[in-house]
Motif scaffolding. Sequence first.
Motif, PDB file in Angstrom:
ATOM      1  N   ASP A 205       0.834  -1.208   0.000  1.00 50.12           N
ATOM      2  CA  ASP A 205       0.000   0.000   0.000  1.00 50.12           C
ATOM      3  C   ASP A 205       0.870   1.261   0.000  1.00 50.12           C
ATOM      4  O   ASP A 205       0.547   2.249  -0.659  1.00 50.12           O
ATOM      5  N   PHE A 208       2.354   1.812  -3.416  1.00 48.37           N
ATOM      6  CA  PHE A 208       1.291   2.283  -4.299  1.00 48.37           C
ATOM      7  C   PHE A 208       1.092   3.792  -4.117  1.00 48.37           C
ATOM      8  O   PHE A 208       1.008   4.540  -5.104  1.00 48.37           O
ATOM      9  N   THR A 235      -2.115   3.797 -11.667  1.00 48.51           N
ATOM     10  CA  THR A 235      -0.995   3.504 -10.757  1.00 48.51           C
ATOM     11  C   THR A 235      -0.640   2.018 -10.762  1.00 48.51           C
ATOM     12  O   THR A 235       0.535   1.647 -10.754  1.00 48.51           O
ATOM     13  N   LEU A 236      -1.657   1.157 -10.784  1.00 50.07           N
ATOM     14  CA  LEU A 236      -1.387  -0.287 -10.800  1.00 50.07           C
ATOM     15  C   LEU A 236      -0.659  -0.688 -12.077  1.00 50.07           C
ATOM     16  O   LEU A 236       0.211  -1.569 -12.059  1.00 50.07           O
ATOM     17  N   LEU A 239       2.971   0.099 -11.582  1.00 51.71           N
ATOM     18  CA  LEU A 239       3.604  -0.941 -10.761  1.00 51.71           C
ATOM     19  C   LEU A 239       3.880  -2.198 -11.600  1.00 51.71           C
ATOM     20  O   LEU A 239       4.953  -2.790 -11.505  1.00 51.71           O
ATOM     21  N   TYR A 257       4.342  -8.041  -6.260  1.00 50.97           N
ATOM     22  CA  TYR A 257       4.151  -6.715  -5.664  1.00 50.97           C
ATOM     23  C   TYR A 257       4.938  -6.547  -4.360  1.00 50.97           C
ATOM     24  O   TYR A 257       5.386  -5.431  -4.047  1.00 50.97           O
ATOM     25  N   SER A 261       7.626  -3.563  -4.233  1.00 51.07           N
ATOM     26  CA  SER A 261       7.321  -2.509  -3.260  1.00 51.07           C
ATOM     27  C   SER A 261       8.540  -2.170  -2.416  1.00 51.07           C
ATOM     28  O   SER A 261       8.850  -0.990  -2.195  1.00 51.07           O
TER      29      SER A 261
END
Length: 285
Positions: A205, A208, A235-236, A239, A257, A261
């Motif tokens: 999170d 993100f 945004t996804l 990523l 992820y 991250s």
Amino acid sequence: MINYQWYPGHMTKAKRMMQENLPLIDLIIELVDARIPLSSRNPDIDTLGRNKARLILMNKSDLADSRANAAWEEYFTNQGYYVLPLNSKNGTGMKSVQAKVREACREKIERDRMRGIKNRPVRAMVVGIPNVGKSTFINSFSGRACTKTGNKPGVTKGKQWIHVNNELELLDTPGILWPKFEDQEVGLRLAMIGSINDEILSMEDLAFSTIAFLQNRYPDHLQERYQIEPDGMETLEVLDSICRKRGCLKRGQEPDYTRVSGMILDDFRTGKLGKITLELPAQKQ
């Protein structure tokens, strides 16, 4: 909005210790993170430091946007603080600290002189939130390893007096936050720079939110670092693109992820993503 909060028990004890030592103090040296100069200021410090000379050191200024550094320096000066941007890790700005201390404590020094008191050093309390670089600053300024340092919050646990020279003594204190963040944007910014324990956070999170901010304010940094075109992407999707560019993939070519991250947050926190400031003075937003 995710609820960001971290206030372990030792911080209450640290705040009490600071209150008990205030009568001994001439000056409060407050370190803030230049990437979030306002969000990294504990509001309790203003209450504790009432009637004391104040010096704000904008540490990690090398990681922040230089134009934003200038805007924040002007902002704090207009608020009546003495202020100095610096990088305690490589020493940039450190040579100016002693002169700023003299400037901030001019009245105290003159008062001592009028009373015939000679060679009494200024006693300064070094304060700030976790992971803002207090121990690194003290070690760099004093020219020796006096305190423990680390790249995670909570390394300093107790108080410690450091004799810097005949003009100055420093009281190192643990990093303290405050019991409740009224504005969760503040909590988010603190989490992004690493002032909240990562172990209690969702790193996915947080990454993100970091990418979403960069898309809005510094899209060119994303493009340069990861060789992607973030314009027009969700945004996804950004990523996912970074996962593929950096090989952060699980079996079946699914994006990893968790791995990406950690990499993104490390890139941001260490400056590999470029010079970034997360907030500006209100009138400059």
